[in-house]
Design a protein around this motif. Structure first.
Motif, mmCIF file in Angstrom:
data_model
loop_
_atom_site.group_PDB
_atom_site.id
_atom_site.type_symbol
_atom_site.label_atom_id
_atom_site.label_comp_id
_atom_site.label_asym_id
_atom_site.label_seq_id
_atom_site.Cartn_x
_atom_site.Cartn_y
_atom_site.Cartn_z
ATOM 1 N N ALA A 176 0.865 -1.188 0.000
ATOM 2 C CA ALA A 176 0.000 0.000 0.000
ATOM 3 C C ALA A 176 0.896 1.231 0.000
ATOM 4 N N PRO A 177 0.350 2.399 -0.334
ATOM 5 C CA PRO A 177 1.183 3.613 -0.349
ATOM 6 C C PRO A 177 1.680 3.986 1.048
ATOM 7 N N ILE A 178 2.929 4.438 1.110
ATOM 8 C CA ILE A 178 3.513 4.989 2.336
ATOM 9 C C ILE A 178 3.960 6.408 2.047
ATOM 10 N N TRP A 179 3.512 7.332 2.882
ATOM 11 C CA TRP A 179 3.892 8.745 2.793
ATOM 12 C C TRP A 179 4.693 9.053 4.048
ATOM 13 N N VAL A 180 5.951 9.445 3.894
ATOM 14 C CA VAL A 180 6.791 9.782 5.042
ATOM 15 C C VAL A 180 6.538 11.237 5.423
ATOM 16 N N ALA A 181 6.241 11.469 6.689
ATOM 17 C CA ALA A 181 5.780 12.789 7.145
ATOM 18 C C ALA A 181 6.950 13.762 7.261
ATOM 19 N N PHE A 194 15.516 18.704 7.182
ATOM 20 C CA PHE A 194 16.318 19.657 6.416
ATOM 21 C C PHE A 194 17.079 18.972 5.293
ATOM 22 N N PHE A 195 17.520 17.740 5.525
ATOM 23 C CA PHE A 195 18.182 17.012 4.448
ATOM 24 C C PHE A 195 17.181 16.677 3.343
ATOM 25 N N ASP A 196 15.941 16.413 3.725
ATOM 26 C CA ASP A 196 14.885 16.213 2.729
ATOM 27 C C ASP A 196 14.681 17.485 1.908
ATOM 28 N N LEU A 197 14.653 18.642 2.575
ATOM 29 C CA LEU A 197 14.494 19.904 1.852
ATOM 30 C C LEU A 197 15.664 20.162 0.909
ATOM 31 N N MET A 198 16.873 19.822 1.325
ATOM 32 C CA MET A 198 18.030 20.018 0.455
ATOM 33 C C MET A 198 17.851 19.262 -0.857
ATOM 34 N N ASP A 212 11.553 6.113 -0.427
ATOM 35 C CA ASP A 212 12.921 6.435 -0.840
ATOM 36 C C ASP A 212 13.352 7.800 -0.317
ATOM 37 N N ASP A 213 12.468 8.804 -0.397
ATOM 38 C CA ASP A 213 12.792 10.126 0.152
ATOM 39 C C ASP A 213 13.114 10.025 1.640
ATOM 40 N N GLY A 214 12.277 9.288 2.371
ATOM 41 C CA GLY A 214 12.503 9.142 3.808
ATOM 42 C C GLY A 214 13.802 8.445 4.125
ATOM 43 N N ALA A 215 14.121 7.394 3.356
ATOM 44 C CA ALA A 215 15.354 6.644 3.598
ATOM 45 C C ALA A 215 16.591 7.488 3.303
ATOM 46 N N ARG A 216 16.544 8.255 2.222
ATOM 47 C CA ARG A 216 17.704 9.067 1.854
ATOM 48 C C ARG A 216 17.956 10.184 2.871
ATOM 49 N N ALA A 217 16.888 10.774 3.394
ATOM 50 C CA ALA A 217 17.066 11.824 4.394
ATOM 51 C C ALA A 217 17.707 11.277 5.654
ATOM 52 N N VAL A 218 17.291 10.080 6.076
ATOM 53 C CA VAL A 218 17.894 9.460 7.261
ATOM 54 C C VAL A 218 19.349 9.095 6.984
ATOM 55 N N ALA A 219 19.631 8.574 5.790
ATOM 56 C CA ALA A 219 21.015 8.223 5.446
ATOM 57 C C ALA A 219 21.925 9.452 5.502
ATOM 58 N N MET A 220 21.432 10.599 5.074
ATOM 59 C CA MET A 220 22.212 11.831 5.164
ATOM 60 C C MET A 220 22.462 12.203 6.625
ATOM 61 N N GLY A 221 21.453 12.025 7.469
ATOM 62 C CA GLY A 221 21.632 12.318 8.883
ATOM 63 C C GLY A 221 22.662 11.431 9.538
ATOM 64 N N HIS A 222 22.617 10.143 9.239
ATOM 65 C CA HIS A 222 23.610 9.224 9.810
ATOM 66 C C HIS A 222 25.008 9.544 9.297
ATOM 67 N N ALA A 223 25.122 9.895 8.021
ATOM 68 C CA ALA A 223 26.428 10.268 7.467
ATOM 69 C C ALA A 223 26.974 11.507 8.166
#
Length: 375
Positions: free
Chosen positions: A117-122, A182-186, A337-348
């Motif tokens: 089903a669709p997932i929307w990351v808040a 903020f990483f999502d906004l970038m 994917d957007d949610g995962a990439r933003a978290v990956a940037m935070g961990h980096a």
């Protein structure tokens, strides 16, 4: 599906209650079932969602009919496990609070996730009216963004149930918990993927003398993060969480060959000192290189929406768009994917700050493949 959208809610702490207030403002939406183990928070939620059925666990909630969609606003370290559990039992369209996961080791589980089903990351910051205005005008104002600066000067982390947000192991760390927005906004504004992160951050002021069940909170309260992107653009985040005296909480500027555009966002209305009069109004400022002269536009937000939460009205706008997805009338705008990439940037960024070295970010192609059918 019935005309009225029936929500199931997992977690009704501070952020969950903001969601409840905003769902109540939507046309033809109601909360049908809630899971909230804390008695005090459950009582507050019951007052906001009269008629909702309270369930002891997720399994019981998912057995409730009718149920059209889900909101998960539990503590960060519970997100991935609950997402997987729901996916096994009854995957419904879901609005999943950020961060998508908290432990860097969990990234592989996101990559192998199957959810039918669709997932929307808040990512509420996308939908703050002044930031939306900046996004809409960024190309015309700048001629194409090359530099992006995000400054957040705000209050310390607020007290939450069990103080989960005071510790790295349960929050994911400040640069994940707080800054994935903020990483999502970038990525969104620059329309490019990060390749390298450099950061300096630490715990300088907040909670240093506190002890919670014998442990000292270890979340950071300030830092700088610089990100290089594939396009050649670069971005910087400046975070300070002991600067609640600021007039504006977020200040975002984007610069390109033709000029600059800025968005100024006040903090929560409830924190503005009454003796100072009316709180500041959000603004967007466009500063062309030629002809010179800043153009300042106020972006007022409906007071009803300001009263419903701490995110400048964005939670309502996010739910309104998510509701269209549930109705089959719109597409997910913030994907797994957007949610995962933003978290990956935070961990980096956190690894860079701990090691003092720049951290390379490979493109997470496995995440792209795994979520292709779920968004």
């Amino acid at each position: 599906m019935s005309k009225v959208i029936h929500y199931g809610i997992v977690g009704c702490g501070m952020m969950g209650q903001e969601h409840l207030r905003n769902i109540a403002l939507l046309p033809d939406a109601r909360v049908a079932a809630i899971v909230e183990p804390d008695a005090e928070q459950a009582a507050l939620a019951a007052a906001m969602a009269p008629g909702a059925q309270f369930c002891n666990d997720i399994e019981a909630l998912l057995a409730v009919e009718p149920l059209d969609c889900l909101l998960v606003a539990s503590p960060n370290h519970m997100h991935l496990q609950q997402l997987e559990q729901i996916g096994r039992i009854r995957p419904l369209p879901m609005l999943m609070e950020k961060p998508l996961y908290s432990d860097e080791a969990q990234a592989a589980r996101i990559a192998s996730l199957g959810y039918a089903a669709p997932i929307w990351v808040a990512m509420e910051y996308r939908y703050m009216p002044p930031i939306q205005a900046l996004i809409d005008q960024v190309d015309a104002a700048t001629g194409g963004p090359l530099m992006l600066t995000i400054r957040e000067h705000r209050f310390p982390f607020l007290e939450k149930v069990g103080n989960w947000n005071r510790f790295n192991e349960t929050s994911g760390g400040t640069l994940v918990e707080k800054c994935c927005h903020f990483f999502d906004l970038m990525r969104l504004i620059l329309r490019s993927e990060p390749v390298r992160v450099m950061a300096s951050a630490g715990q300088s002021v907040n909670f240093r003398d506190d002890r919670i069940e014998g442990r000292q909170p270890d979340v950071w309260d300030n830092g700088y993060v610089i990100v290089d992107f594939e396009s050649g653009a670069r971005a910087m985040l400046e975070l300070c969480m002991f600067a609640e005296g600021s007039r504006y909480q977020e200040e975002i500027s984007v610069t390109g060959p033709n000029g600059k555009i800025e968005a100024l966002v006040p903090g929560p209305t409830r924190f503005w000192p009454a003796h100072l009069g009316a709180p500041p109004v959000p603004q967007v400022i466009v500063s062309p290189r030629s002809p010179k002269g800043p153009q300042i536009v106020d972006i007022p937000v409906d007071p009803t929406l300001l009263d419903a939460g701490d995110h400048n009205g964005s939670t309502f706008y996010q739910h309104d768009r998510f509701r269209r997805v549930v109705m089959g009338e719109g597409a997910v705008e913030v994907t797994l994917d957007d949610g995962a990439r933003a978290v990956a940037m935070g961990h980096a960024a956190q690894r860079s700050a701990m090691t003092g070295e720049a951290v390379e970010i490979p493109a997470p192609e496995s995440v792209l493949r795994s979520v292709a059918g779920a968004v």
